[in-house]
Motif scaffolding. Structure first.
Motif: not given
Length: 410
Positions: A26-44
């Motif tokens: 898993v490569s999910r650095p902060s402020f990356s596209g993967a991070d943004a997708k993870a945040r949207r999922w978490l919010a949902e």
């Protein structure tokens, strides 16, 4: 108890897909596209559970279950990962926090104070370690952010703006420590102690201190074919002597549990046919006692000077940083141990040899940590794994401790 173990494990699996790379990790650095997708999922996921979701200027995420006015209980960790890391480091604490808070909501328990699941930003340091927790504790200013660049050379302020955050507003992320009753963090051990002992839960008593130092050995760069061995001022030889001494340093300073690591070594000019004229070693020294770390620094310096003298080199040793050991809150540590006992789970009190957001928060807010075993001690690797039953055991202990504090009448 309304914990849903299957939901918890499924959420962990889903989160691991955000930033899944082609190398099995898993490569999910902060402020990356993967991070943004993870945040949207978490919010949902939070909003589906009826929790109020918000993000602050540092991109920290909060998922709140309201209670009577007063200091809130935080429980969480971080979403970001190291490059080609595993699925649990940080992510486990965020998903566990979410499951604990939504289970309290589903149970309809009478709270004595609000409870919030928290996800801190950039704990792993794609830009700067502990960006989120330091911001929450009021330790960063806009001027501090201006000087920070990421691993790829991108300025932090640029990455934040592209992701939709205002670096000039970083001060607004600071909270009044009095507004937080406690912080709990669940994490994999990242070592092999619990796994080797067959113990499902670790009760963390403190986080070790870390000393960082750079050793530079300077000799003379010469032709590898025409310079006789006895005439060489070979910096690599001096580095080899120092490296060979490192394993014995903890015993030398009377602290056999301390650890010393050379994680980076560079030789210059860096060609096969040139005798190295310069060697630079980056050292990491850890122990629960600041005095031991300082003793290790002194021992490193002494051995570096001896290596330099033996090979006719110049030497310099520079302290880069020294982070003090961080004791966790005694009452909360006992509360975690009592929760394990109430759940019928064996638990071991132990230090953390790795750094966590908890060490940033702990000097300001009462803090405790729950560890679960890492299979074979593997972490920061695609091979990072914990048995599902151990993940659920840790979740039960975390839930018990948070629930008790969240319902305890002041």
């Amino acid at each position: 108890m309304t914990l849903d173990a299957e939901r918890f494990l499924a959420d962990l699996d889903t989160l691991a897909g955000f930033g899944a790379d082609g190398n099995g990790g898993v490569s999910r650095p902060s402020f990356s596209g993967a991070d943004a997708k993870a945040r949207r999922w978490l919010a949902e996921r939070a909003e589906a559970a009826g929790l109020a979701y918000r993000e602050d200027a540092a991109a920290n995420a909060f998922m709140r279950l309201d209670g009577p006015p007063g200091p809130s209980v935080w429980v969480g960790s971080h979403l970001d990962s190291v490059p080609n890391g595993g699925p649990l480091d940080g992510a486990l604490g965020v998903v566990a926090g979410l499951e604990v808070v939504r289970s309290l909501a589903e149970e309809g328990v009478r709270l004595a104070r609000p409870v919030e699941a928290v996800s801190f930003t950039d704990e792993e340091g794609a830009y700067t370690g502990f960006l989120g927790s330091k911001s929450a504790m009021g330790q960063l200013t806009p001027a501090d952010l201006e000087a920070i660049e990421g691993r790829d050379g991108t300025p932090l302020v640029e990455a934040m703006r592209v992701a939709g955050y205002d670096p000039q507003a970083i001060g607004s992320a600071a909270v009044d420590p009095a507004s937080v009753a406690a912080y709990f963090e669940m994490h994999i051990e990242q070592g092999a102690i619990l796994h080797e002992a067959g113990v499902p839960v670790g009760v963390v008593t403190h986080i070790v201190g870390v000393g960082r130092a750079t050793v530079e050995l300077v000799g003379r760069a010469d032709h590898a074919g025409t310079t006789p061995m006895h005439l060489r001022r070979d910096a690599a030889r001096g580095a080899a002597d120092l490296l060979a001494a490192l394993p014995g340093l903890p015993a030398e300073v009377g602290a056999v549990d301390a650890v010393v690591t050379c994680g980076r070594l560079s030789l210059a000019p860096g060609a096969d046919n040139i005798v190295p004229g310069r060697a630079t070693l980056h050292l990491d020294m850890r122990d629960r006692d600041r005095g031991v770390i300082e003793a290790l620094e002194a021992a490193v310096t002494a051995h570096a000077k001896a290596a330099a003298e033996a090979h006719d080199l110049e030497v310099s040793v520079t302290r880069e940083s020294l982070t003090d050991p961080t004791p966790l809150d005694g009452r909360l540590v006992d509360l975690v141990a009592e929760s394990a006992d109430a759940a019928g789970l064996a638990a071991r009190r132990m230090p953390s040899g790795a750094g966590h957001d908890a060490q940033v928060v702990a000097p300001e807010v009462p803090t405790a940590m729950v560890f679960v075993p890492s299979i074979d001690g593997r972490s920061h690797s695609p091979l990072e794994r914990t048995e599902p039953e151990d993940l659920v055991a840790g979740l039960r202990v975390l839930h018990g401790a948070v629930r008790r504090l969240a319902t305890e009448v002041p």
